[in-house]
Structures are given as structure tokens and as C-alpha cells.
Design a protein around this motif. Structure first.
Motif, short mmCIF file in Angstrom:
data_model
loop_
_atom_site.label_atom_id
_atom_site.label_comp_id
_atom_site.label_asym_id
_atom_site.label_seq_id
_atom_site.Cartn_x
_atom_site.Cartn_y
_atom_site.Cartn_z
N ALA B 63 -38.62 55.93 84.74
CA ALA B 63 -39.99 55.62 85.02
C ALA B 63 -40.59 57.13 85.44
O ALA B 63 -41.67 57.16 85.02
N GLU B 197 -43.33 54.11 80.23
CA GLU B 197 -44.73 54.63 81.18
C GLU B 197 -44.80 53.75 81.64
O GLU B 197 -44.81 52.72 80.24
N TYR B 198 -45.39 53.79 82.62
CA TYR B 198 -46.11 52.64 83.21
C TYR B 198 -47.71 52.84 83.19
O TYR B 198 -47.64 54.04 83.98
N LEU B 202 -51.30 49.73 86.20
CA LEU B 202 -50.88 49.42 87.01
C LEU B 202 -50.60 49.34 88.63
O LEU B 202 -50.39 48.82 89.21
N SER B 272 -46.94 51.07 90.51
CA SER B 272 -46.87 50.55 89.78
C SER B 272 -46.71 49.42 90.19
O SER B 272 -46.19 48.08 91.01
N HIS B 276 -41.59 51.80 91.47
CA HIS B 276 -41.91 52.94 90.05
C HIS B 276 -43.66 53.97 89.93
O HIS B 276 -44.44 52.66 90.49
N VAL B 278 -46.55 55.54 88.61
CA VAL B 278 -47.03 55.40 87.16
C VAL B 278 -47.06 56.43 86.01
O VAL B 278 -47.10 57.41 86.64
#
Lengths: 471, 297
Positions: B63, B197-198, B202, B272, B276, B278
Motif C-alpha cells: 500500500a 491502492e486504498y 477510506l 485507511s 495502511h 490511502v
């Protein structure tokens, strides 16, 4: 030891080979069965072996005592001793905390406050099953329907017979005990039918029940976040889980018994094809419902009286049956719902001649019955009565936004697997019922496909115990 | 009795034969695909490909570093071979897998997470089954034998009986096998350079109480990784991706080249969850990483 475990896959061939190696030595076979059964049971917790031995010896000697006297007072005393001992053990291990808490709650209603004290009691696996089995022996001897046995080895084997020890079928001594007396010869057809039932039972347990359990557990844990569709599917999936789990166990138990030359009673007869609740109870957990019929309902007076009297007895049976499953109000509610649904059909005798109708006439009735059963299963699966009512409330209000099943590809695949194989299971059952058979015995080539589907679709990672072990 | 035993054995062998064949077919399909990272690593690049940089690690490595951005800034091919729900032993396995294909890289970036700083649990990680198509490779066999659990050890047993692993992880493998048989180039939630990817929506609202850790990165697996990179003429960089809550301070005795960005980003909307970042956080992390890397070049 679980039927769907590696330990059992090693245990079974060894016991099977040893057992038939001594097929000319009946007593040796009995010893092998007894030792295997005690090993099977002790695998969970060896400390409870004493309990099952104690329960067996009590009823064995009470049986001998009953056989030696015709004095009604003395006979009643002996029966009472058996009831106190068996129900005492069951009550202590299963219901102590429930009654303690209910007692304290009752006092609090009158403004008195008592401290709640719970005992950390481990429930011995299968205690409700073998207790009922030994009790049925004493009842039958008491009623002089059965000659008390003097063969302690056969009796110990009858109580602890490993295929059905922990989750039934709850056998009657009049049916099973006698089979321990007589020498057995290997019967090829019987053994093959046993293997067929085992594969069918394993399929229901590993492919349907254990996969459904993955979804059911999460939906019931997070029910407040789920939308109506997810909650409805959760209850339907639990219906499939508990059926696959429990009837799967029963099929394996009956199949294993046949491999050892024994015949066990039928425990399920395609219950989700039932056309009303009355019909359902003729098909679901037959060994328990007939036990209650013979040893509770009939002694209470059965239907030998007014309709109100009979209805009272019916409701007692359903409440006791609910309570047998566990010391919790939600089980009582589950029993009460079934009782209330049962009574109208009981009064109208509506179960008669249902099977002569065409399939299309049956289908709406089957669907309706299944829906009612699913609704009642919510009470059975929930942790408490409050949670069950809240779960149903959330179905109605559709407050939650989440859908556990369709929010992730993997879960959707699991759902698709459960749905596909459940339809296959119900379709197969309908086919066999149409042929007026009471069990599914598939030909070998289909069994091979079934075994492959167990390997490739079974939930081995989600290795679940059998639900009814906790009862 | 004899007939029963013979027939049972016959059907059992038939069942095993069919299960063996079907699982081999399934694993072969996955081996030829790009669905999971281990197969992607083999099939998405030319044999003997020379990489500028390759990233290995868990979901945090996945990520936090965008190898497309890195490739834009630095000349040469860069890819991210990190895999979610794994630990440092899997990163080492992926690196062995990388070298075994004949690939070479100037920089090997190992993303290290807090639980792996000094030791790693000797348990199988959730997504290690993705190496099943390569179960006969000696490094995969060794890994499965060392880490797999239970009486049967389904992954370790898959070398001889592939249906053990395929059956045990059936719900994880059936769908991908089916998709891969129709579309072998389909990648599961990562792009052509292995990036995931987030999305920014989020991003979190609240910032947790900070925690502080000190370490010299004494995990013996890092030492093994270092030896592996030296043997293959790569420069090893240990990367600690941003945390929302945790600060990792390195002791002077730490023997590795480390880019420690554990406290690089403090705003919760870039995360997120606590560990992690974003997409917008990923861009910040990657740019900072590139700057540090340029200093090392």
C-alpha cells in the motif's frame, strides 16, 4: 474425536480391521468395541470416562434389581434412583448455572438481591444422548417390556457404542442391546450401504454445513449491521447448516454401525420436504421425538382425554424438548414456537394424506413450512432470547446497510457453493422420497463424484465440530 | 469381507487418482496465469529481466510504495511483489522466488512491519497458499515444511499430493482457477507493476494515542535476506512504511541500510487504518522514499 478428522481416519480402519479379524470370537469383538468406544470418547477429555461408566453401571445394577423384584414400591424406588442419578448428573452438568441464575432473578423480582454465582462447569460431550439412552433401558425394564441384561460387557457397549455415542440416534435398548448379544457375520450389502451413507453424511457436513457456518457465524455476530436480505439468508443458511451438520452426523453414525454389523434407527427422513410442522416433526430428530412420545407424552396421558388436555401435553413435550437442547430461554422459545405451530395441525390431523397430492400442490406447503422452521431457527442459533428478537426486528426494519455475503467475492463463492449443493441435496432427497425410500443411497459412480466434491468444495479450513455435541 | 476391502480400495484409489489429476490441472492453470503475485512474478516479465528496484513485504509494503511513480523518477523497471496478509518469512520466500526466475535487481526493498522487527512467528501466513503452483521448487518445499501446521500439513504434503493443498484452500483457489483458465492475464487487485491502492475515501477521522518502539532489527530472517541479496549482487534497503500510531526508533547497532518513514505522515485522513496509507498517503510516502533513495545512489 470427530468423524471428520484425521485422527478418526486413522482410528476407524484399525478398529474395523481388528473387529472383523476376530469375527469368530464374539466376546473379543465386544471388548474391541468397548475399548474403541472409550478411546473415542476419552479423546475429548478422559476425565469424563468415569461419568459414562458410572451412568452405565447405575442403570445396569438398577436393571438387575428391577428384574429381581415384583414389589411395586421397591420397583418405584429403583426407578426413582435411576432418575435421580441420571437426571442429577444431567442437571448438574447442564442446568446448574441456568437454574441458579433463574433463582436469583426470581428473588430480585421481590426486591431481594442475591449474588449470582456461576460454576465453571465443562459440559461432557454427548451427556444428554447417553443419559437418555440408559434411561430408556431402565424405563423399559420397569414397564416389563424388556428383560434386564446380565451381560455387563454388552450393556457397557450398548451405552458407549462409538458411532452414536455423542450425538445419537438415541437408541432404545429393545432395538440395540439385543444386537450386542448375538454374534455378527460380515454382511457385504449392509457394509456397502453403510459406506454410501457415510459419504452422503460427510458431504452434507463438510460441503454444506461447514461452508454455511462460515457465513452464518459472521452474520449472527454482526447482525445489527446487516440488511434484511443478509439476515434472511443468514437464517436460511443456518437451517441448512444445522440440517447438514446433524443429519450428516446421523448418517455417518448409521453407516458406521452397518460396517460393524449393527442396525441403528433412522433419525431424519428428509425434514425440509415436510408439508407442515406436524409432518416436520415426524422427520426431524426422530429418535428424540419418539423418546419424548414414549417416555413423557404417553405417561402424561397422551391424547387420552379432552383436546385441551392433549394440547397441554403437546406443549409440555415441545417445551421439554427445547430445554433438552440447552439451558437457555431461547431454546425454550424455539420449543414453544414449534409447539404453537404444531397444535393446529395436531387438532385437525392435517398431516394425513398429504403425500398423495401432486408436486406443485406440495411445493407451496413445503416452502411455507421451511420458512416457519427458518424463523424458529433464529431462536435456536441466537445467543439469547433478546438477540433473537432483535435479529428478527432488524429483518423487519432493514436498518443495517451491510450485506456480508455479497460484499466479498470469496463469501459470494461460498454462498454459491452452499446454494448449489443444498439444491442438489434437496433434489436428491425429493427423488428418493418419490421412490418411497427413507435414506439416500447413491450408486458408486455418483458417490465418486460426491467424494470429489467433498475434496474440492469441503470447508476443511473451517473445521467445525458437530453442533449437537454441545447438547 | 475380501470383496468389500478390494472394492473399497479400488474406489479409494480411483478417487485419489481423479483428485490428483484435477488438482494438477488447477495448479497448472494458476501457474500459467498472473492471478496471484507468485505467478505474476513469473509470467508478467521477460526471463532474466533486470530490475532497477523490487519491493517485497506485506500489505504495508504493497500500500505504501508505488513502483509506477518510482519508475517515472528513476530509470529502469520497478515492481512491487509485496503480498497482503503475509509476514517477513513470506517476503523472503518471494525474494527467493524472484532470484530463482533469473531476475536481478539493483535495489531490493524489504518492507518490515512492527511484529517482524526482532523475530517472526513460525506460522504459515494467510496467503502463502498462493505459492502452491510452485510447490515443487526446493525453496517453496523448504518453506512449507518449516511453517505449515497441523497433523496433515496440507501445503507441505502438496509436493506429492497436490489435492491436499488444493482441497484445504479450495475456496481461495477454485474461483481464481476458473478465471485464470478463461483470462490468464487477469491480476487480482494489482496493476501491471504489482501496485495496489486504498482509495482516499477510506481515510480516517481520528488520531490514536502514539506508541513508541526501539529496535535494532535483529530478526534473523533479515540476516538471511541480506546474505541472499549479497549473493545476487543487489543492494538491500530495509523500508519501514508510515504508521499512524507507531513510531519506530532505530538503535545504532542496526546493521542495515534503513529508510524509516514510520513517522512520515501524521494526519489520519492519509490512512485507511492505523497501518495502511490511502492513495494520497501513498504518493507522499513514495515521493519521500524516492528522495531517500536518490541520496543512497
Amino acid at each position: 474425536m470427530l468423524f471428520n478428522s484425521i485422527e478418526f481416519a486413522i482410528f476407524l480402519p484399525i478398529v474395523f480391521a481388528l473387529y472383523w479379524l476376530f469375527n469368530k470370537y464374539h466376546r473379543v469383538q465386544l471388548w474391541i468395541l468397548l475399548l474403541a468406544s472409550y478411546l473415542f470418547y476419552g479423546w475429548w477429555d478422559w476425565r469424563f470416562l468415569g461419568l459414562i461408566a458410572l451412568s452405565s453401571f447405575i442403570d445396569f445394577f438398577i436393571g438387575i434389581g428391577l428384574g429381581q423384584t415384583d414389589d411395586p414400591k421397591r420397583r418405584k424406588l429403583l426407578l426413582g434412583a435411576s432418575l435421580v442419578a441420571n437426571l442429577g448428573l444431567l442437571g448438574f452438568f447442564k442446568y446448574f448455572n441456568f437454574f441458579t441464575e433463574a433463582f436469583v432473578d426470581a428473588f430480585s423480582l421481590f426486591g431481594m438481591s442475591l449474588e449470582k454465582s456461576r460454576l465453571d462447569i465443562i459440559l461432557p460431550v454427548g451427556i444428554s444422548f447417553y443419559t437418555f439412552q440408559t434411561l430408556s433401558y431402565t424405563f423399559d425394564v420397569y414397564k416389563k417390556q424388556l428383560t434386564p441384561t446380565k451381560d455387563v460387557l454388552a450393556f457397557l457397549g450398548f451405552v458407549s457404542f462409538f458411532p452414536q455415542l455423542v450425538a445419537g440416534p438415541i437408541e432404545r435398548a429393545s432395538h440395540l442391546l439385543g444386537q450386542f448379544y448375538t454374534p455378527r457375520k460380515f454382511n457385504y450389502s449392509l457394509a456397502v450401504s453403510g459406506v454410501r451413507l457415510i459419504v452422503w453424511g460427510l458431504f452434507k457436513k463438510v460441503v454444506i454445513a461447514d461452508n454455511a457456518a462460515i457465513l452464518v457465524d459472521e452474520i449472527f455476530t454482526n447482525y445489527q449491521d446487516q440488511n434484511s436480505l443478509s439476515l434472511i439468508l443468514g437464517s436460511v443458511l443456518f437451517a441448512l447448516q444445522i440440517y447438514g451438520d446433524f443429519s450428516g452426523y446421523s448418517d455417518i453414525a448409521i453407516g458406521l454401525s452397518r460396517m460393524f454389523g449393527f442396525d441403528l434407527m433412522m433419525n431424519f427422513r428428509f425434514p425440509y420436504l415436510a408439508q407442515n410442522i406436524n409432518d416436520f416433526w415426524k422427520r426431524w430428530h426422530i429418535s428424540l421425538s419418539t423418546w419424548f412420545r414414549d417416555y413423557v407424552y404417553i405417561p402424561l396421558g397422551g391424547s387420552r382425554g379432552s383436546i385441551a388436555f392433549s394440547v397441554r401435553n403437546v406443549m409440555i413435550i415441545f417445551l421439554v424438548s427445547g430445554f433438552w437442547h440447552g439451558a437457555n430461554w431461547n431454546f425454550l422459545a424455539w420449543g414453544a414456537i414449534h409447539g404453537l405451530m404444531y397444535v393446529p395441525f395436531f387438532i385437525n390431523k392435517a398431516h394425513q394424506n398429504l403425500h398423495q397430492d401432486s408436486f406443485w400442490l406440495k411445493l407451496p406447503r413445503i416452502f411455507l413450512t421451511f420458512s416457519v422452521v427458518c424463523l424458529a431457527w433464529v431462536f435456536f442459533r441466537a445467543d439469547s432470547l433478546g438477540q433473537a428478537l432483535d435479529y428478527l426486528g432488524h429483518i423487519w426494519s432493514n436498518e443495517g446497510a451491510g450485506n456480508f455475503i455479497f460484499s466479498q467475492t470469496k463469501r459470494t463463492i461460498i454462498f454459491a457453493v452452499v446454494a448449489f449443493f443444498s439444491l442438489f441435496m434437496l433434489g436428491t432427497e425429493a427423488f428418493f422420497e418419490n421412490k418411497q425410500k427413507s435414506e439416500v443411497l447413491l450408486p458408486s459412480k455418483y458417490l465418486l463424484i460426491l467424494a470429489l466434491s467433498i475434496i474440492f468444495f469441503g470447508a476443511f479450513k473451517n473445521h467445525e465440530s458437530f453442533i449437537y455435541f454441545q447438547f | 469381507m475380501k470383496k468389500f476391502v478390494i472394492k473399497s480400495t479400488f474406489y479409494l484409489l480411483g478417487l485419489l487418482f481423479l483428485a490428483y489429476g484435477l488438482s494438477l490441472m488447477g495448479l497448472y492453470t494458476l501457474k500459467r496465469s498472473q492471478f496471484f503475485k507468485p505467478s505474476f512474478l513469473v509470467n508478467a516479465f521477460k526471463p532474466g529481466e533486470q530490475f532497477k528496484l523490487a519491493v517485497f513485504g506485506s500489505s504495508r509494503g504493497l500500500a505504501s510504495l508505488d513502483t509506477k511513480l518510482i519508475a517515472d523518477e528513476l530509470e529502469g523497471l520497478s515492481a512491487n511483489f509485496s503480498m497482503d496478509y503475509t509476514a517477513l518469512p513470506t517476503a523472503k520466500l518471494m525474494l527467493e522466488h524472484f532470484y530463482a526466475q533469473g531476475y536481478r535487481a539493483e535495489f531490493i526493498v524489504i518492507s518490515v512491519d512492527l511484529p517482524d522487527r526482532d523475530t517472526s512467528k513460525t506460522v504459515i501466513s494467510e496467503n502463502d497458499y498462493r505459492f502452491l503452483p510452485f510447490r515443487n521448487e526446493s525453496y517453496v518445499q523448504n518453506y512449507y515444511s518449516r511453517y505449515d501446521e497441523g497433523l496433515v500439513k496440507p501445503l507441505a504434503a502438496s509436493g506429492s499430493f497436490p489435492f491436499f493443498g488444493f482441497g484445504y484452500y479450495n475456496m481461495e483457489l477454485l474461483g481464481p482457477t476458473l478465471i485464470s483458465s478463461i483470462k490468464p492475464d487477469y491480476r487480482y487487485q494489482f496493476d501491471e507493476l504489482g501496485n495496489f491502492e486504498y482509495p482516499d475515501y477510506l481515510g480516517m477521522d481520528e488520531k490514536p494515542e502514539p506508541r513508541n518502539f526501539q529496535t535494532a532489527l535483529t530478526n534473523p530472517i533479515l540476516k538471511e535476506i541480506q546474505e541472499l541479496t549479497i549473493r545476487n549482487s543487489s543492494k538491500l534497503i530495509i523500508y519501514i512504511a508510515p504508521y499512524l500510531r507507531d513510531e519506530i526508533n532505530l538503535l545504532e547497532s542496526c546493521p542495515y541500510t534503513v529508510i524509516n518513514h514510520s513517522r512520515l505522515i501524521n494526519k489520519p485522513n492519509y490512512f485507511s487504518d492505523y497501518i495502511h496509507v490511502v492513495n494520497s498517503g501513498k504518493k507522499i510516502a513514495t515521493k519521500a522514499f524516492i528522495e531517500e533513495l536518490k541520496k543512497l545512489e
